[in-house]
Design a protein around this motif. Structure first.
Motif, PDB file in Angstrom:
ATOM      1  N   GLY A 198       0.796  -1.215   0.000  1.00  0.00           N
ATOM      2  CA  GLY A 198       0.000   0.000   0.000  1.00  0.00           C
ATOM      3  C   GLY A 198       0.834   1.273   0.000  1.00  0.00           C
ATOM      4  O   GLY A 198       0.384   2.313  -0.482  1.00  0.00           O
ATOM      5  N   HIS A 199       2.038   1.199   0.550  1.00  0.00           N
ATOM      6  CA  HIS A 199       2.878   2.395   0.658  1.00  0.00           C
ATOM      7  C   HIS A 199       4.064   2.369  -0.312  1.00  0.00           C
ATOM      8  O   HIS A 199       4.388   3.378  -0.932  1.00  0.00           O
ATOM      9  CB  HIS A 199       3.393   2.549   2.092  1.00  0.00           C
ATOM     10  CG  HIS A 199       2.333   2.914   3.076  1.00  0.00           C
ATOM     11  ND1 HIS A 199       2.159   4.185   3.560  1.00  0.00           N
ATOM     12  CD2 HIS A 199       1.363   2.162   3.658  1.00  0.00           C
ATOM     13  CE1 HIS A 199       1.141   4.214   4.407  1.00  0.00           C
ATOM     14  NE2 HIS A 199       0.645   2.986   4.492  1.00  0.00           N
ATOM     15  N   LEU A 200       4.734   1.210  -0.430  1.00  0.00           N
ATOM     16  CA  LEU A 200       5.918   1.103  -1.300  1.00  0.00           C
ATOM     17  C   LEU A 200       5.555   0.653  -2.712  1.00  0.00           C
ATOM     18  O   LEU A 200       6.367   0.782  -3.632  1.00  0.00           O
ATOM     19  CB  LEU A 200       6.908   0.098  -0.705  1.00  0.00           C
ATOM     20  CG  LEU A 200       7.380   0.327   0.732  1.00  0.00           C
ATOM     21  CD1 LEU A 200       8.230  -0.849   1.202  1.00  0.00           C
ATOM     22  CD2 LEU A 200       8.156   1.631   0.830  1.00  0.00           C
ATOM     23  N   ASP A 247       9.346   6.365   6.157  1.00  0.00           N
ATOM     24  CA  ASP A 247       9.894   6.339   7.511  1.00  0.00           C
ATOM     25  C   ASP A 247       9.541   5.062   8.259  1.00  0.00           C
ATOM     26  O   ASP A 247      10.290   4.619   9.133  1.00  0.00           O
ATOM     27  CB  ASP A 247       9.461   7.574   8.300  1.00  0.00           C
ATOM     28  CG  ASP A 247       7.953   7.745   8.377  1.00  0.00           C
ATOM     29  OD1 ASP A 247       7.218   6.922   7.806  1.00  0.00           O
ATOM     30  OD2 ASP A 247       7.520   8.727   9.013  1.00  0.00           O
ATOM     31  N   PHE A 248       8.434   4.431   7.908  1.00  0.00           N
ATOM     32  CA  PHE A 248       8.081   3.192   8.594  1.00  0.00           C
ATOM     33  C   PHE A 248       9.105   2.093   8.289  1.00  0.00           C
ATOM     34  O   PHE A 248       9.401   1.250   9.148  1.00  0.00           O
ATOM     35  CB  PHE A 248       6.662   2.735   8.219  1.00  0.00           C
ATOM     36  CG  PHE A 248       6.514   2.193   6.815  1.00  0.00           C
ATOM     37  CD1 PHE A 248       6.647   0.840   6.560  1.00  0.00           C
ATOM     38  CD2 PHE A 248       6.247   3.053   5.749  1.00  0.00           C
ATOM     39  CE1 PHE A 248       6.508   0.335   5.273  1.00  0.00           C
ATOM     40  CE2 PHE A 248       6.113   2.559   4.468  1.00  0.00           C
ATOM     41  CZ  PHE A 248       6.250   1.207   4.227  1.00  0.00           C
ATOM     42  N   LEU A 249       9.675   2.111   7.087  1.00  0.00           N
ATOM     43  CA  LEU A 249      10.678   1.112   6.735  1.00  0.00           C
ATOM     44  C   LEU A 249      12.044   1.482   7.310  1.00  0.00           C
ATOM     45  O   LEU A 249      12.779   0.618   7.791  1.00  0.00           O
ATOM     46  CB  LEU A 249      10.769   0.943   5.215  1.00  0.00           C
ATOM     47  CG  LEU A 249      11.632  -0.234   4.745  1.00  0.00           C
ATOM     48  CD1 LEU A 249      11.015  -1.562   5.193  1.00  0.00           C
ATOM     49  CD2 LEU A 249      11.788  -0.221   3.220  1.00  0.00           C
ATOM     50  N   THR A 250      12.393   2.774   7.277  1.00  0.00           N
ATOM     51  CA  THR A 250      13.676   3.174   7.868  1.00  0.00           C
ATOM     52  C   THR A 250      13.678   2.899   9.378  1.00  0.00           C
ATOM     53  O   THR A 250      14.697   2.463   9.931  1.00  0.00           O
ATOM     54  CB  THR A 250      13.977   4.666   7.598  1.00  0.00           C
ATOM     55  OG1 THR A 250      12.946   5.483   8.152  1.00  0.00           O
ATOM     56  CG2 THR A 250      14.093   4.945   6.106  1.00  0.00           C
ATOM     57  N   LYS A 251      12.536   3.101  10.042  1.00  0.00           N
ATOM     58  CA  LYS A 251      12.451   2.810  11.477  1.00  0.00           C
ATOM     59  C   LYS A 251      12.544   1.308  11.723  1.00  0.00           C
ATOM     60  O   LYS A 251      13.186   0.858  12.680  1.00  0.00           O
ATOM     61  CB  LYS A 251      11.152   3.378  12.052  1.00  0.00           C
ATOM     62  CG  LYS A 251      11.135   4.897  12.147  1.00  0.00           C
ATOM     63  CD  LYS A 251       9.770   5.409  12.600  1.00  0.00           C
ATOM     64  CE  LYS A 251       9.761   6.939  12.633  1.00  0.00           C
ATOM     65  NZ  LYS A 251       8.419   7.482  12.953  1.00  0.00           N
ATOM     66  N   ASP A 262       7.483   6.479   0.218  1.00  0.00           N
ATOM     67  CA  ASP A 262       6.114   6.184   0.630  1.00  0.00           C
ATOM     68  C   ASP A 262       5.167   6.932  -0.300  1.00  0.00           C
ATOM     69  O   ASP A 262       5.009   8.156  -0.200  1.00  0.00           O
ATOM     70  CB  ASP A 262       5.931   6.627   2.088  1.00  0.00           C
ATOM     71  CG  ASP A 262       4.560   6.302   2.651  1.00  0.00           C
ATOM     72  OD1 ASP A 262       3.603   6.122   1.859  1.00  0.00           O
ATOM     73  OD2 ASP A 262       4.428   6.244   3.885  1.00  0.00           O
ATOM     74  N   PHE A 263       4.534   6.201  -1.215  1.00  0.00           N
ATOM     75  CA  PHE A 263       3.650   6.833  -2.193  1.00  0.00           C
ATOM     76  C   PHE A 263       2.360   7.330  -1.548  1.00  0.00           C
ATOM     77  O   PHE A 263       1.780   8.315  -2.012  1.00  0.00           O
ATOM     78  CB  PHE A 263       3.323   5.848  -3.320  1.00  0.00           C
ATOM     79  CG  PHE A 263       4.436   5.676  -4.308  1.00  0.00           C
ATOM     80  CD1 PHE A 263       4.561   6.526  -5.398  1.00  0.00           C
ATOM     81  CD2 PHE A 263       5.376   4.662  -4.155  1.00  0.00           C
ATOM     82  CE1 PHE A 263       5.593   6.374  -6.306  1.00  0.00           C
ATOM     83  CE2 PHE A 263       6.408   4.509  -5.063  1.00  0.00           C
ATOM     84  CZ  PHE A 263       6.518   5.364  -6.137  1.00  0.00           C
ATOM     85  N   LYS A 264       1.908   6.666  -0.519  1.00  0.00           N
ATOM     86  CA  LYS A 264       0.647   7.076   0.102  1.00  0.00           C
ATOM     87  C   LYS A 264       0.799   8.419   0.817  1.00  0.00           C
ATOM     88  O   LYS A 264      -0.102   9.260   0.772  1.00  0.00           O
ATOM     89  CB  LYS A 264       0.169   5.999   1.078  1.00  0.00           C
ATOM     90  CG  LYS A 264      -1.194   6.285   1.676  1.00  0.00           C
ATOM     91  CD  LYS A 264      -1.766   5.059   2.381  1.00  0.00           C
ATOM     92  CE  LYS A 264      -2.260   4.021   1.392  1.00  0.00           C
ATOM     93  NZ  LYS A 264      -2.973   2.901   2.072  1.00  0.00           N
ATOM     94  N   ASN A 265       1.950   8.628   1.452  1.00  0.00           N
ATOM     95  CA  ASN A 265       2.174   9.859   2.214  1.00  0.00           C
ATOM     96  C   ASN A 265       3.106  10.841   1.518  1.00  0.00           C
ATOM     97  O   ASN A 265       3.376  11.925   2.040  1.00  0.00           O
ATOM     98  CB  ASN A 265       2.712   9.521   3.603  1.00  0.00           C
ATOM     99  CG  ASN A 265       1.692   8.772   4.439  1.00  0.00           C
ATOM    100  OD1 ASN A 265       0.558   9.201   4.579  1.00  0.00           O
ATOM    101  ND2 ASN A 265       2.095   7.624   4.978  1.00  0.00           N
TER     102      ASN A 265
END
Length: 496
Positions: A129-131, A197-201, A189-192
């Motif tokens: 959904g994001h990547l 940042d969710f993946l880097t975290k 992150d295409f959605k935001n």
């Protein structure tokens, strides 16, 4: 004669190519590549593939020196620089912008477990959904491998970058990147509409190591005094475009709009189509990245289908079935057999696991051979048809994502030199095929012209693109093509 030229680099894993394009005529005036023999790839362990970034820079300088001498062009005559590069590689540099280790390049598979674990832990809905992809074996996963296995090197990282970012940095002394580049590394992150940042975290990356973001078409940086002394370029010359090799190949073929397709068919085959809305394949059988003209206001995504068993199958057939004739004669032999190869069907997946088959490795198989009816001409034709059918199978996934495929752009090279291959692809897909004379370094030069404002848009930049041939679908035989394709899909289902 015009004194305005555009410079394009194409940083591949086998060589670095450079081309000079006359900005006013749009014609390439000189091109060169180094090394003249294939560049080495270091494989310390099975599945590893590394190259020294310094080697790319050295070969870029050699290529540039030759084309400037051949065209008798001076540094001040070059008005903008564009860069195309091998995708998904990882370059790590320290505060002095020195490479900390060899680059882990696109075909290195060591990071697969890191991407797969992230996909499981974060979940398919979050990642896709994001990547728009699984983290897979892309740049972020490669960096995770470095962090765990080479902590001393990881601690020294100032910036991470892609191969094209590295060449831009050597030219300018500035470390930056693009949204398109971050998307191919699974860091966007295409959605935001921001760094993922969710993946880097999840991986524990400090976001400060990600280079500053600049638009794909823009004055991204300028040639430094140091680089000018090394290269013969003029200090202050703007670097105005960069993109990965597949998005850049599409640009080189003037593929910018939804429904337009760029295709290559060398050892492996690629179909790269432009999508006008954010979408993804739920089974991650194709990859989706930001295309060169993607912006927050205008969605333009590049959907990439890769088929491993393409030209390598055709070469195998040539080597083992028709070794005494050339490829042209082999194509003529295949043309003596009717559409559908009178029941012979080839499943072409003999070059490793195929993403389009959800990473299954099913091998290549010849089906329906009758010893009393068929000869080598049938095998040759069925092999080429099988390659085409694998393309069309992947293109159906792209259509399910909302892509309306009506035109395929390709260079007249490799499998696209075969009339049978071209006619079958047009016949099954129903798409018109247009063949052009261009390459990645020329495309990068024209991309630089767009980024510098020398061309107002892509249509002006590619007005001089040489269209060599147009192949329209053969409606009279469409039913025969589709029947052969349907038989191929039935046999494929039984294999997977």
């Amino acid at each position: 004669m015009s004194n305005r030229y555009l410079l394009g680099f194409d940083v591949g894993s086998s060589s670095v190519k450079a081309s000079l394009v006359n900005a006013d005529t749009g014609k390439c005036v000189a091109t060169a590549f180094y090394p003249e023999k294939e560049a080495p790839i270091m494989a310390v362990k099975a599945g590893w593939a590394e190259q020294e970034p310094q080697m790319w820079w050295d070969n870029a300088k050699l290529s540039l020196k030759k084309i400037m001498a051949d065209a008798q062009v001076k540094g001040e005559d070059i008005k903008a620089i564009g860069i195309s590069y091998q995708m998904h590689g990882l370059v790590c540099v320290d505060k002095n912008l020195q490479a900390l280790r060899p680059s882990i390049i696109w075909c290195d598979s060591r990071a697969v477990p890191y991407g797969e674990k992230a996909f499981r832990d974060l979940g398919a809905e979050q990642c896709l959904g994001h990547l728009l992809n699984s983290p897979g074996n892309f740049t972020a996963a490669k960096l995770a491998w470095v962090k765990e296995n080479e902590p001393d090197i990881y601690e020294k990282i100032y910036k991470v970058m892609l191969p094209g970012d590295y060449i831009a940095m050597r030219l300018s002394g500035v470390a930056n990147t693009t949204v398109s580049g971050l998307s191919e590394g699974m860091l966007w992150d295409f959605k935001n509409n921001r760094v993922a940042d969710f993946l880097t975290k999840y991986y524990g990356f400090d976001e400060s190591i990600i280079s500053d973001i600049v638009p794909t078409f823009s004055i991204q940086s300028e040639v430094s005094a140091e680089a000018a002394a090394e290269t013969g370029l003029e200090a202050g010359t703007p670097i105005t475009y960069r993109a990965g090799d597949q998005p850049n190949n599409a640009l080189s073929l003037n593929v910018f709009n939804p429904g337009e397709i760029a295709s290559t068919a060398g050892t492996s085959g690629v179909v790269y189509g432009v999508l006008g809305n954010v979408n993804y394949d739920k089974k991650s059988r194709v990859n989706t990245f930001a295309h060169v003209n993607h912006t927050a206001e205008q969605t333009r995504l590049g959907v990439l289908l890769c088929i491993n068993g393409t030209g390598i199958l055709n070469a195998w057939v040539h080597r083992n079935i028709t070794p005494e004739v050339g490829y042209a004669e082999m194509n003529d032999l295949a043309a003596t057999v009717p559409i559908g190869s009178e029941g012979v069907t080839v499943i072409p997946f003999g070059n490793g696991a195929e993403r389009v088959l959800e990473n299954k490795e099913i091998g290549c198989s010849f089906n329906g051979v009758n010893f009393n009816k068929h000869n080598r001409a049938h095998l040759v034709r069925a092999a080429q048809e099988g390659i085409v059918f694998s393309f069309c199978y992947g293109m159906e996934i792209m259509q399910q994502m909302g892509m309306d495929i009506h035109k395929i752009h390709a260079g007249k090279a490799n499998m696209f030199l075969s009339p049978l291959f071209r006619d079958t692809l047009a016949g099954v897909s129903g798409a018109t095929i247009e063949l052009y004379d261009t390459d990645g370094s020329v495309g990068a030069a024209k991309g630089a012209g767009i980024g510098a404002g020398i061309y107002k848009d892509n249509n002006e930049a590619f007005a001089s693109l040489d269209k060599l041939q147009v192949i329209e679908p053969d409606e009279a035989h469409r039913a025969e093509y589709l029947a052969a394709y349907a038989r191929w899909k039935d046999i494929l289902k039984n294999n997977i």
